[in-house]
Design a protein around this motif. Structure first.
Motif, mmCIF file in Angstrom:
data_model
loop_
_atom_site.group_PDB
_atom_site.id
_atom_site.type_symbol
_atom_site.label_atom_id
_atom_site.label_comp_id
_atom_site.label_asym_id
_atom_site.label_seq_id
_atom_site.Cartn_x
_atom_site.Cartn_y
_atom_site.Cartn_z
ATOM 1 N N VAL A 197 0.837 -1.200 0.000
ATOM 2 C CA VAL A 197 0.000 0.000 0.000
ATOM 3 C C VAL A 197 0.870 1.248 0.000
ATOM 4 C CG1 VAL A 197 -1.655 1.331 1.356
ATOM 5 C CG2 VAL A 197 -1.977 -1.128 1.070
ATOM 6 N N ALA A 198 1.909 1.267 0.835
ATOM 7 C CA ALA A 198 2.801 2.419 0.876
ATOM 8 C C ALA A 198 3.509 2.618 -0.459
ATOM 9 C CB ALA A 198 3.822 2.242 2.001
ATOM 10 N N ASP A 199 3.952 1.531 -1.086
ATOM 11 C CA ASP A 199 4.629 1.649 -2.384
ATOM 12 C C ASP A 199 3.678 2.167 -3.462
ATOM 13 O OD1 ASP A 199 6.919 0.734 -1.208
ATOM 14 O OD2 ASP A 199 6.692 -1.345 -1.915
ATOM 15 N N ALA A 200 2.425 1.707 -3.453
ATOM 16 C CA ALA A 200 1.472 2.171 -4.457
ATOM 17 C C ALA A 200 1.193 3.661 -4.302
ATOM 18 C CB ALA A 200 0.179 1.374 -4.350
ATOM 19 N N ILE A 201 1.066 4.124 -3.059
ATOM 20 C CA ILE A 201 0.820 5.554 -2.832
ATOM 21 C C ILE A 201 2.042 6.376 -3.220
ATOM 22 C CG2 ILE A 201 0.308 7.278 -1.071
ATOM 23 C CD1 ILE A 201 -1.284 5.158 0.409
ATOM 24 N N ASN A 202 3.239 5.883 -2.903
ATOM 25 C CA ASN A 202 4.467 6.622 -3.252
ATOM 26 C C ASN A 202 4.670 6.688 -4.759
ATOM 27 O OD1 ASN A 202 5.238 7.302 -0.613
ATOM 28 N ND2 ASN A 202 6.278 5.339 -0.313
ATOM 29 N N ASN A 203 4.359 5.616 -5.468
ATOM 30 C CA ASN A 203 4.480 5.658 -6.931
ATOM 31 C C ASN A 203 3.536 6.698 -7.526
ATOM 32 O OD1 ASN A 203 6.402 3.629 -6.887
ATOM 33 N ND2 ASN A 203 4.890 1.982 -7.172
ATOM 34 N N HIS A 204 2.333 6.775 -6.970
ATOM 35 C CA HIS A 204 1.378 7.769 -7.454
ATOM 36 C C HIS A 204 1.834 9.187 -7.096
ATOM 37 C CE1 HIS A 204 -2.447 9.754 -8.299
ATOM 38 N NE2 HIS A 204 -2.402 10.288 -7.086
ATOM 39 N N TYR A 209 3.202 14.541 -7.640
ATOM 40 C CA TYR A 209 3.709 15.636 -6.809
ATOM 41 C C TYR A 209 5.239 15.674 -6.717
ATOM 42 C CZ TYR A 209 -1.163 15.346 -5.298
ATOM 43 O OH TYR A 209 -2.523 15.276 -5.269
ATOM 44 N N GLY A 210 5.896 14.612 -7.161
ATOM 45 C CA GLY A 210 7.354 14.583 -7.128
ATOM 46 C C GLY A 210 7.946 14.242 -5.780
ATOM 47 N N VAL A 211 7.158 13.820 -4.813
ATOM 48 C CA VAL A 211 7.650 13.460 -3.476
ATOM 49 C C VAL A 211 6.938 12.192 -3.022
ATOM 50 C CG1 VAL A 211 8.240 15.819 -2.789
ATOM 51 C CG2 VAL A 211 5.924 14.960 -2.402
ATOM 52 N N ARG A 212 7.566 11.543 -2.024
ATOM 53 C CA ARG A 212 6.944 10.377 -1.405
ATOM 54 C C ARG A 212 6.104 10.846 -0.226
ATOM 55 N NH1 ARG A 212 9.319 5.437 -2.790
ATOM 56 N NH2 ARG A 212 11.160 5.656 -4.119
ATOM 57 N N LEU A 213 4.885 10.362 -0.148
ATOM 58 C CA LEU A 213 3.945 10.839 0.865
ATOM 59 C C LEU A 213 3.469 9.740 1.805
ATOM 60 C CD1 LEU A 213 1.723 13.159 -1.369
ATOM 61 C CD2 LEU A 213 3.633 13.817 0.110
ATOM 62 N N ALA A 214 3.955 8.513 1.661
ATOM 63 C CA ALA A 214 3.471 7.408 2.490
ATOM 64 C C ALA A 214 4.647 6.689 3.146
ATOM 65 C CB ALA A 214 2.641 6.428 1.665
ATOM 66 N N ARG A 215 4.406 6.222 4.366
ATOM 67 C CA ARG A 215 5.419 5.440 5.091
ATOM 68 C C ARG A 215 4.695 4.417 5.957
ATOM 69 N NH1 ARG A 215 7.147 5.732 10.224
ATOM 70 N NH2 ARG A 215 5.969 7.677 10.541
ATOM 71 N N ARG A 225 1.410 11.892 4.401
ATOM 72 C CA ARG A 225 1.684 13.329 4.485
ATOM 73 C C ARG A 225 0.868 14.039 3.424
ATOM 74 N NH1 ARG A 225 6.171 15.377 3.168
ATOM 75 N NH2 ARG A 225 7.081 13.595 2.027
ATOM 76 N N MET A 226 0.326 15.183 3.806
ATOM 77 C CA MET A 226 -0.499 15.945 2.883
ATOM 78 C C MET A 226 0.368 16.697 1.870
ATOM 79 S SD MET A 226 -3.774 15.904 2.877
ATOM 80 C CE MET A 226 -4.016 17.509 2.122
ATOM 81 N N PRO A 227 0.031 16.628 0.580
ATOM 82 C CA PRO A 227 0.735 17.458 -0.405
ATOM 83 C C PRO A 227 0.321 18.924 -0.271
ATOM 84 C CG PRO A 227 -1.039 16.258 -1.450
ATOM 85 C CD PRO A 227 -0.980 15.769 -0.039
ATOM 86 N N LYS A 228 1.128 19.792 -0.783
ATOM 87 C CA LYS A 228 0.829 21.228 -0.709
ATOM 88 C C LYS A 228 -0.317 21.585 -1.652
ATOM 89 C CE LYS A 228 5.604 22.515 0.435
ATOM 90 N NZ LYS A 228 6.776 23.325 0.017
#
Length: 363
Positions: A197-204, A209-215, A225-228
């Motif tokens: 799940v974390a990898d799927a969210i980070n790939n998206h 957004y160009g950043v990883r948002l899941a851990r 983490r919320m994107p700007k």
């Protein structure tokens, strides 16, 4: 006759993909349980008897007293009233004036709630505060009919539902924007599923957004983490549609009451030889009447017991059961040709022998 276990044919991994919204929920977004006590009126003589349910009589007297009718010194004999417990589920973030379904269950000795109407019933949460008010006609699917020598029951006539029967009178007070942290919780905790799940969210998020948002925090939760310049609602709507292949433990679920056996995809059995024979013992009673001889001065008619016992043991078929996948295991069990009880007994014996490499859950 034996029972055949069926296994679907999988042509690819797309069949086991699931959306994140179907395997995880957002922490802090939960429903609350409500409960209340009320009375149902309008029953056709199938309500509580006042002698066996004194609380129903007290409730009816209190309701009539609040409406200006004094019946305190009167012994009530009505049978069209029933005391009930009303339950409902208060969804998260529901607003004042919203409606929810309610379930109504009889509390006394009423035989049926069919045709009844629930009188205004406050519904309280665990803190004792009233959050909803329920009222309306009941929808009862079960029925009961009886005569002098036979009775027929279908479903549960002493329980029913009122669709949209409760109006929300007070809000919980929580707002979606006030959630302190965005944490996804898996419905079936698993380390590998959490990582996927974390990898799927980070790939998206990397593509968008160009950043990883899941851990992944542990085998149950994933921290986000919320994107700007993005609202929480839009961000959750984006990621809950992502597809993930959840992992599942090797597990066999057995329901002995219904004879249901569910075998997980990852269940493996070490190669074992299995035989299963059925022993049937049949006992037949054929009593005979013994009468005295004609014109006999003494004697009486007596019943002589006569019992026939027959034991029949069917031959057991020895078969090799084992394999590295579900299809091989099912084919091995089908070769023996067993009834559900036989399959359950064999699975328990294989687990005891240590050859079943899975968790056996017996319900």
């Amino acid at each position: 006759m034996g029972i055949t276990l069926a296994v679907p044919a999988f042509t690819g991994t797309a069949h086991s993909m699931a959306r994140i919204k179907d395997i995880a929920t957002l922490e802090g977004v939960r429903a609350n349980q409500l409960v209340g006590y009320g009375i149902v009126i309008g029953l056709n003589g199938s309500g509580d008897s006042m002698r066996n349910s004194p609380f129903t009589e007290q409730s009816l007297q209190s309701m009539l007293d609040s409406l200006g009718v004094n019946v305190r010194d009167t012994r009530l004999r009505t049978r069209n009233v029933a005391a009930v417990v009303v339950t409902a589920e208060l969804p998260a973030f529901i607003g004042k004036g919203g409606r929810v379904d309610v379930s109504v269950s009889s509390l006394g000795d009423a035989t049926s709630l069919k045709g009844g109407t629930l009188i205004a019933t406050p519904l309280m949460a665990a803190n004792g505060s009233v959050y909803a008010l329920a009222q309306g006609p009941l929808a009862v699917s079960g029925f009961s009919a009886e005569g002098e020598a036979e009775s027929l029951n279908n479903g549960t006539p002493t329980a029913g539902r009122i669709p949209s029967g409760a109006v929300i009178e007070r809000e919980i007070g929580d707002r979606f924007e006030d959630i302190p942290a965005l944490v996804l919780q898996l419905n079936n905790p698993d380390f590998r599923t959490a990582v996927r799940v974390a990898d799927a969210i980070n790939n998206h998020s990397l593509n968008r957004y160009g950043v990883r948002l899941a851990r992944e925090r542990d085998f149950r939760s994933i921290v986000l983490r919320m994107p700007k310049r993005m609202t929480v609602t839009r961000f959750i709507a984006e990621i809950e549609g992502l597809h993930v292949q959840p992992d599942q433990p090797a597990r066999v679920v057995v329901d002995e009451r219904t004879g249901t056996v569910v075998i997980g995809k990852n269940v493996q059995v070490s190669t074992v030889a299995v035989t299963h024979g059925n022993l049937t013992v049949r006992v037949v009673e054929t009593p005979e009447a013994s009468q005295p001889a004609p014109f006999a001065r003494k004697g009486e008619t007596v019943v002589l017991p006569r019992t026939f016992i027959n034991a029949d043991e069917q031959g057991g078929q020895l078969a090799i059961v084992g394999g590295s996948d579900l299809q091989t295991l099912v084919r091995g069990l089908n070769r023996i040709g067993l009834k559900p009880t036989g399959i359950i007994a064999i699975l328990q014996a294989i687990k005891t022998s240590g050859a079943l490499q899975a968790e056996l859950v017996i319900q």
